[in-house]
Design a protein around this motif. Structure first.
Motif, short mmCIF file in Angstrom:
data_model
loop_
_atom_site.label_atom_id
_atom_site.label_comp_id
_atom_site.label_asym_id
_atom_site.label_seq_id
_atom_site.Cartn_x
_atom_site.Cartn_y
_atom_site.Cartn_z
N PHE A 162 0.81 -1.22 0.00
CA PHE A 162 0.00 0.00 0.00
C PHE A 162 0.84 1.27 0.00
CE2 PHE A 162 -2.58 -3.13 2.51
CZ PHE A 162 -3.49 -3.40 1.51
N ALA A 163 2.16 1.13 -0.05
CA ALA A 163 3.06 2.27 0.10
C ALA A 163 2.85 3.35 -0.95
CB ALA A 163 4.51 1.80 0.07
N ASP A 164 2.44 2.98 -2.15
CA ASP A 164 2.27 3.97 -3.22
C ASP A 164 0.85 4.52 -3.29
OD1 ASP A 164 1.23 1.54 -4.04
OD2 ASP A 164 1.71 1.87 -6.15
N ARG A 165 0.00 4.16 -2.33
CA ARG A 165 -1.39 4.64 -2.36
C ARG A 165 -1.67 5.54 -1.16
NH1 ARG A 165 -5.78 0.28 -3.85
NH2 ARG A 165 -7.01 2.19 -3.70
N SER A 166 -2.05 6.77 -1.45
CA SER A 166 -2.39 7.72 -0.39
C SER A 166 -3.88 7.69 -0.07
CB SER A 166 -1.97 9.13 -0.79
OG SER A 166 -2.68 9.52 -1.96
N ASP A 167 -4.61 6.77 -0.70
CA ASP A 167 -6.05 6.68 -0.49
C ASP A 167 -6.44 5.40 0.25
OD1 ASP A 167 -5.43 4.91 -2.52
OD2 ASP A 167 -7.14 5.43 -3.77
N ILE A 168 -5.51 4.89 1.06
CA ILE A 168 -5.79 3.71 1.87
C ILE A 168 -5.74 4.11 3.34
CG2 ILE A 168 -4.95 1.42 2.57
CD1 ILE A 168 -6.09 1.39 -0.20
N PRO A 205 -4.39 8.57 6.00
CA PRO A 205 -5.26 9.75 5.87
C PRO A 205 -6.54 9.63 6.69
CG PRO A 205 -5.46 8.38 3.93
CD PRO A 205 -4.38 7.77 4.78
N LEU A 206 -6.95 8.40 6.99
CA LEU A 206 -8.19 8.19 7.71
C LEU A 206 -8.10 6.88 8.48
CD1 LEU A 206 -11.72 8.90 6.52
CD2 LEU A 206 -11.28 6.68 7.47
N ILE A 207 -8.57 6.92 9.73
CA ILE A 207 -8.73 5.73 10.54
C ILE A 207 -10.19 5.68 10.96
CG2 ILE A 207 -8.14 4.54 12.69
CD1 ILE A 207 -5.35 5.78 12.53
N GLY A 215 -0.98 10.43 18.93
CA GLY A 215 -0.87 11.69 18.19
C GLY A 215 -1.49 11.71 16.81
N PHE A 216 -2.53 10.92 16.58
CA PHE A 216 -3.16 10.90 15.26
C PHE A 216 -3.80 12.25 14.98
CE2 PHE A 216 -6.78 9.62 12.42
CZ PHE A 216 -6.00 9.36 11.32
N ARG A 217 -3.46 12.86 13.82
CA ARG A 217 -3.93 14.21 13.48
C ARG A 217 -4.93 14.22 12.33
NH1 ARG A 217 1.62 14.58 13.82
NH2 ARG A 217 1.75 14.63 11.56
N ASN A 218 -5.09 13.12 11.64
CA ASN A 218 -5.95 13.10 10.46
C ASN A 218 -7.38 12.71 10.84
OD1 ASN A 218 -3.73 13.86 8.89
ND2 ASN A 218 -3.08 11.74 8.70
N GLU A 219 -8.18 12.39 9.84
CA GLU A 219 -9.59 12.12 10.09
C GLU A 219 -9.79 10.81 10.84
OE1 GLU A 219 -13.76 11.57 7.60
OE2 GLU A 219 -12.01 12.41 6.59
N LEU A 220 -10.60 10.88 11.90
CA LEU A 220 -10.96 9.72 12.70
C LEU A 220 -12.48 9.55 12.61
CD1 LEU A 220 -9.99 7.50 14.63
CD2 LEU A 220 -10.24 9.14 16.50
#
Length: 167
Positions: free
Chosen positions: A49-55, A76-78, A102-107
């Motif tokens: 999944f390293a090349d995918r920013s949509d996972i 990007p999202l959890i 320290g998760f800063r993205n969308e939860l």
């Protein structure tokens, strides 16, 4: 597509597809476009999944957030699954992801998410919500801001009310 509720009460189309855990003997099939995969399977195949920013990943109540220690902000999202409204383990997972790791993205809260839980989920660090299909997303804004003040410190405000009043 189901609706997603954001913290301001706005309703958005859900671009993310939750990928179910494959049955025994089957392989994980990840679709094109934004997808949420089970956290343990993401960890096992992270290099794929390293090349995918949509996972992104999703947690069950028994999954441990420390498995993502040092990796949380690569996502990007959890999402955290609430299999039934009475299962409160997702609240603890959210607080740990925000405060300890320290998760800063969308939860996002997914699963059996009800309107009367939104205020409490927000306090634990969730910032988007996939309501159960039979719930009215138009009522979400009111439910997210039902209380004007909170007594306890939490993820959304780390100062308890008595300290806020003293200053």
């Amino acid at each position: 597509m189901p609706n997603i509720i954001k913290l301001d009460g706005s309703v958005h189309n859900d671009e993310w597809q939750v990928v179910a855990r494959p049955a025994d003997g089957e392989s994980l099939v990840v679709p094109e476009g934004p997808a949420l995969v089970p956290v343990d399977l993401w960890l096992a195949g992270r290099e794929h999944f390293a090349d995918r920013s949509d996972i992104g990943v999703w947690f069950e109540g028994h999954d441990e957030p420390e498995t993502l220690d040092g990796l949380v902000n690569e996502l990007p999202l959890i999402a955290v699954n609430f299999p039934k409204f009475a299962d409160g383990r997702g609240y603890s997972i959210a607080r740990l992801l925000r405060e300890r790791y320290g998760f800063r993205n969308e939860l996002r809260a997914i699963g059996d998410v009800l309107l009367d839980q939104l205020q409490f989920m927000k306090r634990c660090g969730f910032d988007s919500f996939a309501l159960r299909e039979d719930k009215d997303p138009a009522k979400a804004a009111r439910c997210l801001n039902f209380f004007s003040q909170n007594y306890q410190a939490a993820t959304d405000n780390d100062t308890p009310l008595f300290r806020r009043r003293a200053s």
